[in-house]
Each structure stands twice: as C-alpha cells, then as structure tokens.
Design a protein around this motif. Structure first.
Motif, PDB file in Angstrom:
ATOM      1  N   ALA A 187       0.795  -0.869  -0.221  1.00 54.14           N
ATOM      2  CA  ALA A 187      -0.340   0.142   0.132  1.00 54.14           C
ATOM      3  C   ALA A 187       1.245   1.092  -0.315  1.00 54.14           C
ATOM      4  O   ALA A 187       0.813   2.148  -0.115  1.00 54.14           O
ATOM      5  CB  ALA A 187      -0.511  -0.295   1.229  1.00 54.14           C
ATOM      6  N   LYS A 188       1.899   1.166   1.199  1.00 52.83           N
ATOM      7  CA  LYS A 188       2.471   1.939   0.319  1.00 52.83           C
ATOM      8  C   LYS A 188       3.053   2.721  -0.763  1.00 52.83           C
ATOM      9  O   LYS A 188       3.716   4.072  -1.351  1.00 52.83           O
ATOM     10  CB  LYS A 188       3.901   2.381   1.721  1.00 52.83           C
TER      11      LYS A 188
ATOM     12  N   ALA B 149      -9.619 -12.910  -3.508  1.00 53.59           N
ATOM     13  CA  ALA B 149      -9.397 -11.246  -3.044  1.00 53.59           C
ATOM     14  C   ALA B 149      -9.943 -10.357  -3.751  1.00 53.59           C
ATOM     15  O   ALA B 149     -10.181  -9.588  -2.712  1.00 53.59           O
ATOM     16  CB  ALA B 149      -7.930 -11.599  -2.390  1.00 53.59           C
ATOM     17  N   ILE B 150      -9.256  -9.691  -4.895  1.00 54.95           N
ATOM     18  CA  ILE B 150      -9.527  -9.312  -5.730  1.00 54.95           C
ATOM     19  C   ILE B 150     -11.107  -9.207  -5.918  1.00 54.95           C
ATOM     20  O   ILE B 150     -11.344  -8.541  -5.804  1.00 54.95           O
ATOM     21  CB  ILE B 150      -8.708  -9.072  -6.917  1.00 54.95           C
TER      22      ILE B 150
ATOM     23  N   PRO C 109      -1.829  -9.429  -4.116  1.00 61.16           N
ATOM     24  CA  PRO C 109      -2.748  -9.311  -4.700  1.00 61.16           C
ATOM     25  C   PRO C 109      -3.838  -8.530  -4.365  1.00 61.16           C
ATOM     26  O   PRO C 109      -4.634  -7.724  -4.455  1.00 61.16           O
ATOM     27  CB  PRO C 109      -3.108 -10.623  -5.550  1.00 61.16           C
ATOM     28  N   ALA C 110      -4.391  -9.347  -2.859  1.00 59.93           N
ATOM     29  CA  ALA C 110      -5.360  -8.913  -2.046  1.00 59.93           C
ATOM     30  C   ALA C 110      -4.778  -7.395  -1.411  1.00 59.93           C
ATOM     31  O   ALA C 110      -6.174  -6.460  -1.548  1.00 59.93           O
ATOM     32  CB  ALA C 110      -5.840  -9.602  -1.161  1.00 59.93           C
ATOM     33  N   ALA C 111      -2.869  -7.395  -1.239  1.00 60.21           N
ATOM     34  CA  ALA C 111      -3.184  -5.926  -0.047  1.00 60.21           C
ATOM     35  C   ALA C 111      -3.665  -4.780  -1.883  1.00 60.21           C
ATOM     36  O   ALA C 111      -3.790  -4.076  -1.556  1.00 60.21           O
ATOM     37  CB  ALA C 111      -1.649  -5.679   0.006  1.00 60.21           C
ATOM     38  N   LEU C 112      -3.614  -4.965  -2.653  1.00 64.66           N
ATOM     39  CA  LEU C 112      -2.970  -4.137  -4.263  1.00 64.66           C
ATOM     40  C   LEU C 112      -4.789  -3.832  -4.382  1.00 64.66           C
ATOM     41  O   LEU C 112      -4.477  -2.572  -4.368  1.00 64.66           O
ATOM     42  CB  LEU C 112      -1.770  -5.268  -5.463  1.00 64.66           C
TER      43      LEU C 112
END
Length: 298
Positions: free
Chosen positions: A43-44, A134-135, A81-84
């Motif tokens: 995320a950063k 997740a996406i 990928p979930a975080a993205l």
C-alpha cells in the motif's frame, strides 16, 4: 497516465515493461522493490507512486515446489494481490492481474469459460484462485486475465528446456494427455496494452475475469514435436529428431502436484470485448523460437 508494474523481471513483466511504455509513465519493480511476499508494504508503494493502473505480473509459479511451500504461495499469489486490490480501490485505480488455467480441475470435455466452476488440483492453483477471489472481494476496478502455458525468450520455460534436451538426447518422452494452448508473454502484454489503452480513453473493459490464450490446442507432446520440427527445418544442429519425440501418459512422470488434463480456455469473452482475433499457438511460438534458436546454434 501513470502505470505501476510489479514482477518486472519475469516473462510477462519483461514484455509489459516494453509494450506499456508508449501509453504513459511507467514505473516497474522487481521483487527487490515490491515484494508480494510482504503484503504489508504494498500500500505504501501504491500511495507513493500514485498510479492510474497497477499491473501485477508477479507470482509464485513453482508448481511442484508450492506443495511444500503453501504459506509462501498463498502470500505471493493471494495475500499480496489482495493488498494491491485494496490499495487500488482506495485510490480508484485499475488493477490488472494474471491468473491461470490451473484454477480448473481439467475434467470438462471442452474449453473452460470464465464462469465455469473452479476446482484446483494443487496448491499453486488454489493460491491463484484465492488471489482471484480476494481481488473480487475488494470490489475495485480490476481485470483478471487467466492464461496458460506461458513462454518467452529466456531459459526458464518449456521451449528452452526442450531445445536444451534436444542437443544431448536422441529420444525424448513427453506427456500427451494434458491439453492446452501455449501462449507467449508478448501476446499477453499486447492484449494488456490494448486493455490499458481503452482505460486511457475512458472506454475500459467491464471489470472481471477474462481468458487470454493463443488459439487452438495441443498436448505437451505436440508442443515439443512442433518445437523440434521447426528447429530441424531451420537447420539447427540437434541430436534429437522429431520422430523420436515419444508420447507418454502423465503417469510416466509422477510429480508432487497434480496437473489438469484439460487446460483449454475459451477466449470468446475477451475477443468480443476487444474486437480482436488471437493468433494460433504455432504462430505465437515462432516469436519465441526466433530468439531462442540462434542462441541454441551458438
């Protein structure tokens, strides 16, 4: 348009970095700059780079090794990928992600459509399906391209492996009961570039999953025979002749991970959405051979 590519150094990532450059400002990271195995830091990166489109070509692709490293496969193929996807949704950016034919069990008699039920046979396939889910759950703007049997210039794919073996062996046994469509990283990148161009012109594809593979089908045996036949036709000095590429069943090569027997993907949805035709797998393989065969002669 600002484009953020992850997985820069892989087969698809390398092609993407070249083909997306004309469409905007591209920032591309390999694992050292953006590691999917560390989702907490992604995320950063997205906040810092402020992309309009994130293209995630990074993945854990060691299918057999994943059976003994399920946590790492889950991190790279699902948690990263979930975080993205969450970061993209927060910025109202598009996420383009790549998945695999291995989300299916291979029992369907014909090509798989996007809405067919998934039932992966191995850890790798399960981790890729978890990434897809997740996406979708993040509910942001996303495109997921499922593809199959990816090849590109380089040493870490089926084409290079077969050419290498053909220099030292006069007989080769290759599986003939798994069927799919060899698909080049360049073709994947070209289709991705078309999708990105539509985003740039405010005419994006409908969010969701699309199948992206070359046209036609073959077995691994047919694939290997074509590679050797084309090399011999071009005068490459190989010990192996096409008639000595022998078909065998999957049972002849036991492996930690089970593979689907049918990896055929219907690409009707993608072709209709983009108004394109996809090349036959043989024509698509020629681009990879054009690069690898001169290296084989040296």
């Amino acid at each position: 348009m600002r484009l953020l590519i992850l997985g820069r150094d892989g087969q698809v990532g390398t092609a993407l970095t070249q083909l997306l450059a004309p469409l905007g400002m591209v920032v591309a990271f390999g694992r050292e700059g953006a590691d999917l195995a560390h989702p907490e830091g992604l995320a950063k990166i997205v906040d810092r780079e402020r992309p309009d489109v994130i293209v995630n070509a990074g993945a854990y692709t060691a299918v057999d090794q994943a059976e003994s490293e399920p946590e790492l496969a889950q991190l790279v193929n699902a948690d990263g990928p979930a975080a993205l996807a969450r970061a993209a949704a927060e910025r109202d950016a598009w996420l383009i992600h790549y998945s695999t034919d291995y989300v299916f069990d291979g029992e369907k008699p014909g090509p798989y459509a996007e809405d067919d039920a998934t039932a992966p046979l191995n850890v790798y396939g399960a981790s890729k399906r978890a990434g897809e889910q997740a996406i979708g759950k993040a509910d942001g703007k996303h495109l997921i391209f499922r593809t199959s049997w990816v090849h590109a210039p380089g040493r870490s794919n089926f084409v290079a492996k077969i050419l290498g073996l053909a220099q030292s062996r006069d007989e080769l046994r290759v599986i003939d009961d798994q069927v799919g469509a060899p698909t080049s990283a360049r073709l994947i990148a070209e289709v991705t570039a078309r999708a990105v161009a539509k985003i740039a012109h405010d005419r994006p594809l409908a969010r969701g999953i699309y199948h992206l593979a070359a046209a036609g089908e073959t077995s691994w045996h047919g694939y290997a025979s074509y590679i050797i036949g084309e090399a011999v036709r071009r005068g490459v000095p190989l010990k192996l002749r096409p008639e000595r590429v022998l078909p065998v069943s999957s049972s002849a090569f036991p492996s930690p991970a089970r593979r689907p027997h049918n990896s055929r993907l219907s690409t009707h949805k993608l072709r209709s959405a983009l108004g394109i035709e996809l090349p036959d797998w043989q024509a698509d393989v020629l681009g990879t051979l054009d690069t690898l065969l001169p290296e084989t002669i040296r």
